[in-house]
Motif scaffolding. Structure first.
Motif, PDB file in Angstrom:
ATOM      1  N   LYS A  74       0.855  -1.173   0.000  1.00  0.00           N
ATOM      2  CA  LYS A  74       0.000   0.000   0.000  1.00  0.00           C
ATOM      3  C   LYS A  74       0.895   1.228   0.000  1.00  0.00           C
ATOM      4  O   LYS A  74       1.781   1.355   0.843  1.00  0.00           O
ATOM      5  N   GLU A  75       0.663   2.105  -0.959  1.00  0.00           N
ATOM      6  CA  GLU A  75       1.449   3.334  -1.023  1.00  0.00           C
ATOM      7  C   GLU A  75       1.052   4.241   0.131  1.00  0.00           C
ATOM      8  O   GLU A  75      -0.126   4.524   0.332  1.00  0.00           O
ATOM      9  N   ILE A  76       2.037   4.675   0.890  1.00  0.00           N
ATOM     10  CA  ILE A  76       1.753   5.571   2.013  1.00  0.00           C
ATOM     11  C   ILE A  76       2.287   6.978   1.759  1.00  0.00           C
ATOM     12  O   ILE A  76       2.040   7.889   2.529  1.00  0.00           O
ATOM     13  N   GLY A  77       3.035   7.144   0.674  1.00  0.00           N
ATOM     14  CA  GLY A  77       3.567   8.460   0.369  1.00  0.00           C
ATOM     15  C   GLY A  77       4.525   8.398  -0.795  1.00  0.00           C
ATOM     16  O   GLY A  77       4.654   7.377  -1.467  1.00  0.00           O
ATOM     17  N   LYS A  78       5.206   9.509  -1.020  1.00  0.00           N
ATOM     18  CA  LYS A  78       6.148   9.620  -2.127  1.00  0.00           C
ATOM     19  C   LYS A  78       7.434  10.275  -1.638  1.00  0.00           C
ATOM     20  O   LYS A  78       7.426  11.056  -0.683  1.00  0.00           O
ATOM     21  N   LEU A  79       8.530   9.933  -2.314  1.00  0.00           N
ATOM     22  CA  LEU A  79       9.818  10.571  -2.070  1.00  0.00           C
ATOM     23  C   LEU A  79      10.160  11.429  -3.279  1.00  0.00           C
ATOM     24  O   LEU A  79       9.854  11.068  -4.416  1.00  0.00           O
ATOM     25  N   PHE A  80      10.784  12.579  -3.032  1.00  0.00           N
ATOM     26  CA  PHE A  80      11.222  13.430  -4.131  1.00  0.00           C
ATOM     27  C   PHE A  80      12.413  14.264  -3.691  1.00  0.00           C
ATOM     28  O   PHE A  80      12.688  14.399  -2.491  1.00  0.00           O
ATOM     29  N   PHE A  81      13.144  14.810  -4.689  1.00  0.00           N
ATOM     30  CA  PHE A  81      14.311  15.629  -4.407  1.00  0.00           C
ATOM     31  C   PHE A  81      13.939  17.091  -4.314  1.00  0.00           C
ATOM     32  O   PHE A  81      13.039  17.573  -4.996  1.00  0.00           O
ATOM     33  N   ALA A  82      14.676  17.797  -3.481  1.00  0.00           N
ATOM     34  CA  ALA A  82      14.634  19.245  -3.411  1.00  0.00           C
ATOM     35  C   ALA A  82      16.090  19.708  -3.335  1.00  0.00           C
ATOM     36  O   ALA A  82      16.906  19.090  -2.651  1.00  0.00           O
ATOM     37  N   ILE A  83      16.409  20.775  -4.081  1.00  0.00           N
ATOM     38  CA  ILE A  83      17.792  21.243  -4.133  1.00  0.00           C
ATOM     39  C   ILE A  83      17.809  22.749  -3.965  1.00  0.00           C
ATOM     40  O   ILE A  83      17.081  23.482  -4.639  1.00  0.00           O
ATOM     41  N   SER A  84      18.648  23.211  -3.043  1.00  0.00           N
ATOM     42  CA  SER A  84      18.866  24.639  -2.859  1.00  0.00           C
ATOM     43  C   SER A  84      20.347  24.922  -3.096  1.00  0.00           C
ATOM     44  O   SER A  84      21.123  24.024  -3.406  1.00  0.00           O
ATOM     45  N   GLN A  85      20.732  26.169  -2.934  1.00  0.00           N
ATOM     46  CA  GLN A  85      22.137  26.512  -3.121  1.00  0.00           C
ATOM     47  C   GLN A  85      23.022  25.796  -2.102  1.00  0.00           C
ATOM     48  O   GLN A  85      24.127  25.383  -2.421  1.00  0.00           O
ATOM     49  N   LYS A  86      22.512  25.571  -0.902  1.00  0.00           N
ATOM     50  CA  LYS A  86      23.321  24.986   0.171  1.00  0.00           C
ATOM     51  C   LYS A  86      23.074  23.504   0.419  1.00  0.00           C
ATOM     52  O   LYS A  86      23.944  22.824   0.952  1.00  0.00           O
ATOM     53  N   GLN A  87      21.881  22.981   0.067  1.00  0.00           N
ATOM     54  CA  GLN A  87      21.556  21.609   0.444  1.00  0.00           C
ATOM     55  C   GLN A  87      20.883  20.825  -0.676  1.00  0.00           C
ATOM     56  O   GLN A  87      20.196  21.395  -1.530  1.00  0.00           O
ATOM     57  N   ILE A  88      21.069  19.508  -0.624  1.00  0.00           N
ATOM     58  CA  ILE A  88      20.316  18.551  -1.425  1.00  0.00           C
ATOM     59  C   ILE A  88      19.473  17.767  -0.423  1.00  0.00           C
ATOM     60  O   ILE A  88      19.997  17.277   0.581  1.00  0.00           O
ATOM     61  N   ILE A  89      18.183  17.660  -0.688  1.00  0.00           N
ATOM     62  CA  ILE A  89      17.267  17.111   0.302  1.00  0.00           C
ATOM     63  C   ILE A  89      16.412  16.020  -0.328  1.00  0.00           C
ATOM     64  O   ILE A  89      15.845  16.219  -1.403  1.00  0.00           O
ATOM     65  N   LEU A  90      16.318  14.891   0.346  1.00  0.00           N
ATOM     66  CA  LEU A  90      15.340  13.872  -0.018  1.00  0.00           C
ATOM     67  C   LEU A  90      14.116  14.135   0.848  1.00  0.00           C
ATOM     68  O   LEU A  90      14.199  14.107   2.078  1.00  0.00           O
ATOM     69  N   MET A  91      12.999  14.453   0.205  1.00  0.00           N
ATOM     70  CA  MET A  91      11.772  14.821   0.910  1.00  0.00           C
ATOM     71  C   MET A  91      10.760  13.675   0.859  1.00  0.00           C
ATOM     72  O   MET A  91      10.756  12.885  -0.072  1.00  0.00           O
ATOM     73  N   ALA A  92       9.911  13.626   1.875  1.00  0.00           N
ATOM     74  CA  ALA A  92       8.802  12.672   1.920  1.00  0.00           C
ATOM     75  C   ALA A  92       7.497  13.452   1.940  1.00  0.00           C
ATOM     76  O   ALA A  92       7.399  14.506   2.566  1.00  0.00           O
ATOM     77  N   ASP A  93       6.512  12.933   1.242  1.00  0.00           N
ATOM     78  CA  ASP A  93       5.163  13.501   1.238  1.00  0.00           C
ATOM     79  C   ASP A  93       4.213  12.369   1.600  1.00  0.00           C
ATOM     80  O   ASP A  93       4.017  11.435   0.826  1.00  0.00           O
ATOM     81  N   LEU A  94       3.654  12.428   2.810  1.00  0.00           N
ATOM     82  CA  LEU A  94       2.773  11.375   3.313  1.00  0.00           C
ATOM     83  C   LEU A  94       1.378  11.919   3.556  1.00  0.00           C
ATOM     84  O   LEU A  94       1.215  13.054   3.999  1.00  0.00           O
ATOM     85  N   GLU A  95       0.379  11.079   3.315  1.00  0.00           N
ATOM     86  CA  GLU A  95      -0.987  11.440   3.664  1.00  0.00           C
ATOM     87  C   GLU A  95      -1.273  10.915   5.063  1.00  0.00           C
ATOM     88  O   GLU A  95      -1.087   9.732   5.338  1.00  0.00           O
ATOM     89  N   VAL A  96      -1.709  11.798   5.929  1.00  0.00           N
ATOM     90  CA  VAL A  96      -1.981  11.453   7.326  1.00  0.00           C
ATOM     91  C   VAL A  96      -3.478  11.636   7.568  1.00  0.00           C
ATOM     92  O   VAL A  96      -4.056  12.657   7.203  1.00  0.00           O
TER      93      VAL A  96
END
Length: 83
Positions: free
Chosen positions: A5-27
């Motif tokens: 069962k899919e509980i969310g998604k992962l995606f990248f976010a990139i800024s000048q200072k950081q690379i971020i792996l983000m999670a988006d979950l439905e609660v």
């Protein structure tokens, strides 16, 4: 019985200072009240891409529906963002 069962998604976010792996979950609190929670899962200093700041807060660029490719070129990691 299939328990996948899919509980969310992962995606990248990139800024000048950081690379971020983000999670988006439905609660959900009950059957009717649902909300999304978006939060960082993993961060690293950005030594790979020369990114321009979006604003004075260095808000990350979000890549929710794009494939970001990380490759090795002559022993160095490179991040390829489709245009």
């Amino acid at each position: 019985m299939d328990n996948d069962k899919e509980i969310g998604k992962l995606f990248f976010a990139i800024s000048q200072k950081q690379i971020i792996l983000m999670a988006d979950l439905e609660v959900s609190q009950n059957m009717f009240k649902k909300t999304n929670a978006v939060f960082p899962v993993l961060t690293a200093n950005n030594h790979y891409l020369d990114m321009k700041k979006q604003d004075r807060f260095d808000t990350p660029y979000l890549f929710t529906d794009q494939v970001i490719e990380i490759i090795s070129v002559e022993g160095q990691l490179e991040i390829v963002i489709p245009e």
